[in-house]
Design an enzyme around this catalytic site. Sequence first.
Site, mmCIF file in Angstrom:
data_model
loop_
_atom_site.group_PDB
_atom_site.id
_atom_site.type_symbol
_atom_site.label_atom_id
_atom_site.label_comp_id
_atom_site.label_asym_id
_atom_site.label_seq_id
_atom_site.Cartn_x
_atom_site.Cartn_y
_atom_site.Cartn_z
ATOM 1 N N ASP A 92 14.297 -8.896 -12.397
ATOM 2 C CA ASP A 92 14.647 -7.911 -11.380
ATOM 3 C C ASP A 92 15.457 -6.838 -12.096
ATOM 4 O OD1 ASP A 92 15.648 -6.363 -9.325
ATOM 5 O OD2 ASP A 92 16.232 -8.059 -8.056
ATOM 6 N N VAL A 93 14.884 -5.666 -12.271
ATOM 7 C CA VAL A 93 15.531 -4.624 -13.069
ATOM 8 C C VAL A 93 16.819 -4.124 -12.430
ATOM 9 C CG1 VAL A 93 13.314 -3.892 -14.025
ATOM 10 C CG2 VAL A 93 14.242 -2.692 -12.033
ATOM 11 N N SER A 198 6.103 10.836 -13.622
ATOM 12 C CA SER A 198 5.268 11.241 -12.493
ATOM 13 C C SER A 198 5.114 12.753 -12.476
ATOM 14 C CB SER A 198 5.915 10.783 -11.179
ATOM 15 O OG SER A 198 5.316 11.394 -10.064
ATOM 16 N N TYR A 254 12.362 9.601 -5.103
ATOM 17 C CA TYR A 254 11.402 9.297 -6.164
ATOM 18 C C TYR A 254 11.301 10.468 -7.144
ATOM 19 C CZ TYR A 254 6.968 8.127 -8.415
ATOM 20 O OH TYR A 254 5.986 7.860 -9.351
ATOM 21 N N LYS A 286 -4.686 4.752 -7.685
ATOM 22 C CA LYS A 286 -4.719 4.064 -6.393
ATOM 23 C C LYS A 286 -3.923 2.767 -6.500
ATOM 24 C CE LYS A 286 -7.849 2.484 -2.759
ATOM 25 N NZ LYS A 286 -9.264 2.337 -2.331
ATOM 26 N N THR A 287 -2.659 2.805 -6.054
ATOM 27 C CA THR A 287 -1.779 1.632 -6.107
ATOM 28 C C THR A 287 -0.884 1.617 -4.877
ATOM 29 O OG1 THR A 287 -0.021 2.804 -7.308
ATOM 30 C CG2 THR A 287 -1.695 1.697 -8.650
ATOM 31 N N ILE A 289 2.251 2.061 -4.643
ATOM 32 C CA ILE A 289 3.357 3.017 -4.611
ATOM 33 C C ILE A 289 2.968 4.314 -3.899
ATOM 34 C CG2 ILE A 289 2.957 4.245 -6.798
ATOM 35 C CD1 ILE A 289 6.045 3.902 -7.265
#
Length: 330
Positions: A92-93, A198, A254, A286-287, A289
């Site tokens: 878990d970051v 991104s 984000y 396509k994910t 998120i």
Amino acid sequence: MEKTAHVAAGATQDSFPHRLDAVRHDSAEAIPERLAVVTGGNKGVGLEVCRQLALQGVTVILTARDEKRGKDSAETLRRESKLPNIIFHQLDVRDDDSVATLARYIERTYGKLDILVNNAAISGIVADEEGLKSLNIDAETWTSGRAANLLKEVFQNTNDEAFNCLNTNYYGCKRVTEALLPLLKLSTSGARIVNASSLASELKRMPNEKLRNDLSNIDIWDEDRIEAVLNTFLEDLKSGRLEEAGWPMMLPAYSVSKMVINLYTRIMARRYPEMRINCVRPGFVKTDINWNLGVLTPEQGARGPVMLALLPGDGPTGCYFDQTEMVNVW
């Protein structure tokens, strides 16, 4: 913000049990030529990065927050792709203890690390998914940022989600990188760090002109200044001043997290010139998120991160890539 991750009082090296699956390396086994860690590796682009690196002969530690999902993903890769060089370890970051446990496991088992792919990320948004689907937004409208006004009706920016987003996307990356740096310095093949970025990180998407200009000047930045900017963002969100203060309005938390990921990448590349440290936009994949609105496959999205993970020793560093092409976004 980093101090929010809990570190147990009086913790010792043996306080945290290893949480990994049945595939383990004992001391008698040869140390792999190349060893990689991929965060957020149980699905989407992260899972495909694990597969493609393993196909190149890299021993890959697939990490995920959810232990069952991570184990299942690693087992599927080993079975269906015939890749015995995939190992699972829980991570878990957002949690210092979890990160420290992974670092100790790698140190005890391998004594070094060659590749780190910081892929774990979340959107920072509470979405009305049915409402989002009904908007039928095309890929060009989404990636250009013109969808921001349409999304106001189906996206909710909450303080908790924004905090979690920054703690995962930026602080999580920083937390893992700093914990694994001593092992990366021991790489026998040359360390590589790849940070997922991104299109939302492009500075032209930052309405605040002063901050946009500041973000383009790497000479004035360090981690303390990044933290101060993120704290200001959270304060403006809490007081309802995001638009007034000139923050990006499409996926604000984000977008800001990825802008500072680019900064952090450049800071680290300057600090460790012997390593190859870059950030990459996988593409509109396509994910989960993006609520599966993307148009690329995870296989396509993984090509950029894998290319950067396997860069030659004289490859670029401190750069941003759009998939496999170097571009300037700052």
